[in-house]
Design an enzyme around this catalytic site. Structure first.
Site, short mmCIF file in Angstrom:
data_model
loop_
_atom_site.label_atom_id
_atom_site.label_comp_id
_atom_site.label_asym_id
_atom_site.label_seq_id
_atom_site.Cartn_x
_atom_site.Cartn_y
_atom_site.Cartn_z
N GLY A 1 0.75 -1.22 0.01
CA GLY A 1 0.02 -0.01 -0.08
C GLY A 1 1.04 1.37 0.06
O GLY A 1 0.39 2.26 -0.75
N GLN B 1 -7.44 1.07 4.43
CA GLN B 1 -8.09 0.50 5.39
C GLN B 1 -9.55 -0.14 5.01
O GLN B 1 -9.95 -0.60 5.64
CB GLN B 1 -8.19 1.45 6.52
CG GLN B 1 -6.89 1.66 7.13
CD GLN B 1 -6.54 0.41 8.14
OE1 GLN B 1 -7.41 -0.30 8.68
NE2 GLN B 1 -5.28 0.20 8.35
N CYS C 1 2.83 1.45 12.54
CA CYS C 1 4.23 2.20 12.22
C CYS C 1 4.47 2.90 13.31
O CYS C 1 5.67 3.38 13.73
CB CYS C 1 4.25 2.94 11.26
SG CYS C 1 3.16 2.14 9.64
N1 PLP Z 1 -2.13 3.53 4.25
C1 PLP Z 1 -2.93 3.24 5.16
C2 PLP Z 1 -4.26 3.99 5.47
C3 PLP Z 1 -2.56 1.96 6.00
O1 PLP Z 1 -3.22 1.87 7.29
C4 PLP Z 1 -1.33 1.43 5.72
C5 PLP Z 1 -0.93 0.38 6.73
O2 PLP Z 1 -1.23 0.48 7.79
C6 PLP Z 1 -0.82 1.77 4.59
C7 PLP Z 1 -1.19 2.75 3.80
C8 PLP Z 1 0.35 1.05 4.27
O3 PLP Z 1 0.40 -0.08 3.66
P1 PLP Z 1 1.46 -1.32 3.66
O4 PLP Z 1 1.44 -1.77 4.93
O5 PLP Z 1 0.95 -2.40 2.70
O6 PLP Z 1 2.79 -0.48 2.96
#
Ligand code: PLP
Length: 387
Positions: free
Chosen positions: A73, A182, A328
């Site tokens: 993502g 999400q 994160c």
């Molecule tokens: N965008 C949102 C709203 C997310 O919650 C997350 C992950 O928690 C991401 C982007 C990032 O996705 P990925 O873990 O696949 O990099």
């Protein structure tokens, strides 16, 4: 006796559905050709990727060629923002996003401002974390290249009125990207109804594998690839396609979409039990985000005078896996930027808790949380008071 483990961190990641794993397995050991090669091994792999692309496109209501498979993502968000800004003829390009975005959007936007001479507007939200169309309209400029606003917030669960926000952006000639990471598997994702030019997804949020994502890119939208190299994905993302993970993503999205109604009805019921039970049992507690426009799986709170990270450790010792905000941020003792942007002062913003339910969550899990959480909060508060 060991306590049962209760996983309430589905917003951070979900377990891969066994049907998804089963669908992926042959593509590791039996059908391993590089889909870009010419021979029959390659053709089988290519067929699987194109079938996966059609499945995803059907669910998004778009054409298969508008689907770009990415590595996650975060990469989808990066490609949307970097790609749109780099191709812009505006001098300088102007980008609009909000103070509540995931770091994959927020930090990329900040970089665009710090290193690439882009003008960036970070919109504030209302107290529930929503962004008003009127506020967006006021910020749009002739040089606005892109507006990037998330469909559903990872920390507070609020769902934004994306079709209306996108309409305002389009009226001024700007592109509209939404981070729907999400929302995947929980909200309708038809890109025409949402009125978006680009949309990001990540498979591990809807019971697919980690390390694979999607960026929908409307036909006619030109992006400069952020990862250059070969002509994979019609020149939009270089790199040998990860066939097993792409197959897994499509299978996971197919299962999630086919059962969306029943899964989300149950998620909402369990979520509402958590919200009502916690607000009733824990003094000085508040729900964060919107009560009504919120992700079915998502309950989030702030507790006054609670160290959120300490609370997470206490809950973990009791067998309950939760999160203080986005994954994160876990382990970071600073108050969450999102909670500060919503106007909570430090006494509240440090005490964030996110509980996100999933397909394996039961009423017994919720009963345990409602029994354990108030006691653990009391303990954490008394530790802070002793300092
Ligand atoms: N965008 C949102 C709203 C997310 O919650 C997350 C992950 O928690 C991401 C982007 C990032 O996705 P990925 O873990 O696949 O990099």
């Amino acid at each position: 006796m060991q306590k049962p483990l209760i996983y309430l961190d589905h917003s951070a990641s979900t377990p891969a559905d066994p049907r998804v794993v089963e669908a992926m397995l042959p593509y590791f050991t039996e059908i391993y050709g590089n889909p870009s090669s010419m021979h029959r091994f390659a053709q089988q792999s290519e067929k699987a990727v194109e079938q996966a692309r059609r499945t995803v496109a059907d669910i998004l209501g778009c054409q298969p060629k508008e689907i770009v498979f990415t590595g996650c993502g975060s990469e989808s968000d990066n490609l949307a923002i970097r790609g749109a800004v780099a191709q812009s003829r505006a001098k300088p390009p102007h980008l609009i996003t909000s103070r509540l975005e995931h770091a994959a959007v927020a930090n990329t936007a900040q970089q665009m401002q710090d290193f690439y001479g882009c003008e960036v507007t970070f919109l504030p939200s209302d107290p529930e974390g929503s962004i008003s169309v009127a506020m967006l309209r006021e910020s749009l400029q002739d040089n606005t290249t892109l507006v990037s606003l998330m469909l559903a917030n990872n920390e507070i669960g609020t769902i934004l009125p994306i079709p209306n926000l996108a309409e305002a952006a389009h009226e001024r000639g700007a592109l509209f990207h939404t981070d729907a990471v999400q929302a995947g598997g929980q909200l309708p994702l038809n890109v025409h109804d949402l009125n978006v030019d680009m949309l990001s997804l990540s498979a591990h949020k809807f019971y697919g594998p980690k390390g694979v994502g999607v960026l929908y890119v409307r036909e006619g939208v030109v992006l400069v690839p952020s990862q250059s190299g070969g002509s994979h994905e019609e020149g939009r993302r270089a790199g040998t396609l990860n066939v097993p993970l792409i197959v897994g993503l499509a299978k996971a999205l197919e299962i999630a979409e086919a059962n969306r109604e029943s899964y989300t009805t149950e998620f909402s019921r369990l979520r509402d039990r958590l919200i009502d039970g916690i607000l009733e049992r824990v003094p000085d507690s508040q729900l964060t985000g919107s009560r009504t426009h919120r992700l079915p799986s998502h309950a989030s709170f702030v507790f006054k005078n609670v160290d959120g990270n300490l609370l997470l450790m206490h809950l973990d010792l009791q067998g309950i896996a939760a999160s203080s905000g986005s994954a994160c941020k876990t382990g970071n003792p600073k108050p969450s930027d999102v909670l500060l942007a919503l106007g909570y002062d430090e006494n509240w913003a440090l005490g964030g808790l996110r509980l996100s339910v999933g397909r394996q969550t039961t009423d017994e899990h919720i009963n345990t949380v409602l029994e354990v959480l108030p006691k653990e909060i009391e303990k954490v508060r008394s530790l802070v008071a002793m300092k």
